[in-house]
Design a protein around this motif. Structure first.
Motif, short mmCIF file in Angstrom:
data_model
loop_
_atom_site.label_atom_id
_atom_site.label_comp_id
_atom_site.label_asym_id
_atom_site.label_seq_id
_atom_site.Cartn_x
_atom_site.Cartn_y
_atom_site.Cartn_z
N GLY A 108 51.29 18.75 61.35
CA GLY A 108 51.39 19.05 59.93
C GLY A 108 50.72 20.37 59.58
N ALA A 109 49.54 20.61 60.16
CA ALA A 109 48.81 21.85 59.88
C ALA A 109 49.59 23.06 60.38
N LEU A 110 50.19 22.94 61.57
CA LEU A 110 50.98 24.05 62.11
C LEU A 110 52.24 24.29 61.27
N LEU A 111 52.88 23.21 60.86
CA LEU A 111 54.09 23.34 60.03
C LEU A 111 53.75 24.00 58.70
N GLY A 112 52.66 23.57 58.08
CA GLY A 112 52.26 24.17 56.81
C GLY A 112 51.90 25.64 56.95
N SER A 113 51.19 25.97 58.01
CA SER A 113 50.82 27.38 58.23
C SER A 113 52.05 28.24 58.44
#
Length: 271
Positions: free
Chosen positions: A161-166
């Motif tokens: 999720g963090a990678l997708l958001g970034s």
């Protein structure tokens, strides 16, 4: 009244709002939530996303008018600024009880994610730390959903999720780099420039998909590998044409990859 409704719909950033809500609902289904539980999760996330989108346009109204943004309903006069502000307050007020109906811990995690997104709107986007609210909010979103089912969220779900958001942050900023710079917004994508921001978005999104495929225990499934290959093709197609930094092709590719992530989550056990 019809124009006001259209203006509110456009001001809420409907594409990312619906995409994030769909991702949350997909995770809820994958986590084994009953239909009513999925609806509660979707309602909490939808109201949170509406509050974030409306707050963004409310705070950016003066800048949008300055650069002549024809896609912004406040700037074009389609809807009044005070109405968008009131809508943001109403969505925020609804988000709090809806979040806590899913559980005290889960609701608190979701509200932290929403407040992080508000912080981005309120000024963090103009700093070199602009990517952090995206990473935190998108990383906490699946954590919130899994917590509503009483399970412990796996580490790879937060990471994905963090990678997708970034990646979404870099892609979303690309079309507006020049206009943002004219109005004093100088976030991390502006520091890196359009070329490196494009590659950062691609690398982060592929990292998110890889995490979703390789994170769960056991060998990666054929379906998971196929979806990862599809994500590569979507992003390659968005980058291949020489469209310039004003194109939204990469941003729309982000939405397509987000939908692929939903499909992947529906077929991947979260344990």
């Amino acid at each position: 009244m019809h124009a006001t409704v259209r203006g509110l719909v456009r001001a809420c950033h409907p594409e990312p709002t619906l995409a994030v809500t769909a991702v949350a609902a997909g995770i809820a289904v994958s986590a084994g939530r009953p239909p009513w539980g999925v609806l509660l999760v979707a309602a909490a996330v939808l109201t949170g996303q509406l509050s974030v989108g409306w707050l963004n346009d409310y705070l950016d109204a003066a800048r949008d008018r300055e650069v002549g943004r024809t896609d912004k309903p406040i700037a074009t006069g389609l809807v009044k600024k005070r109405i968008v502000g009131a809508a943001a307050c109403c969505a925020s007020a609804a988000c709090v009880p809806l979040s806590f109906t899913t559980g005290l811990l889960a609701g608190g995690v979701h509200l932290v994610a929403v407040v992080s997104a508000w912080a981005y709107d309120a000024g963090v986007k103009s700093t070199r730390l602009s990517v952090l609210p995206y990473a935190l909010s998108f990383g906490l979103l699946p954590v919130f959903v899994v917590l509503t089912s009483g399970q412990a969220p796996p580490w790879w779900l937060f990471t994905a999720g963090a990678l997708l958001g970034s990646g979404a942050h870099f892609a979303n900023a690309l079309p507006d780099l020049a206009d943002d710079a004219r109005t004093g917004v100088h976030g991390l994508p502006h520091l890196l420039g359009p070329r490196w921001s494009s590659w950062a978005a691609v690398a982060l999104l592929l990292g998110a998909m890889t995490c979703l495929v390789a994170g769960p225990a056991g060998a990666p499934s054929v379906a998971g590998l196929s979806l990862l290959a599809a994500a590569c093709l979507v992003l390659t197609a968005a980058l291949a044409p020489r469209r310039g930094s004003g194109s939204r092709a990469l941003f729309r590719a982000i939405m397509a990859v987000a939908l692929l992530a939903v499909v992947l989550l529906l077929i991947t056990p979260l344990g």
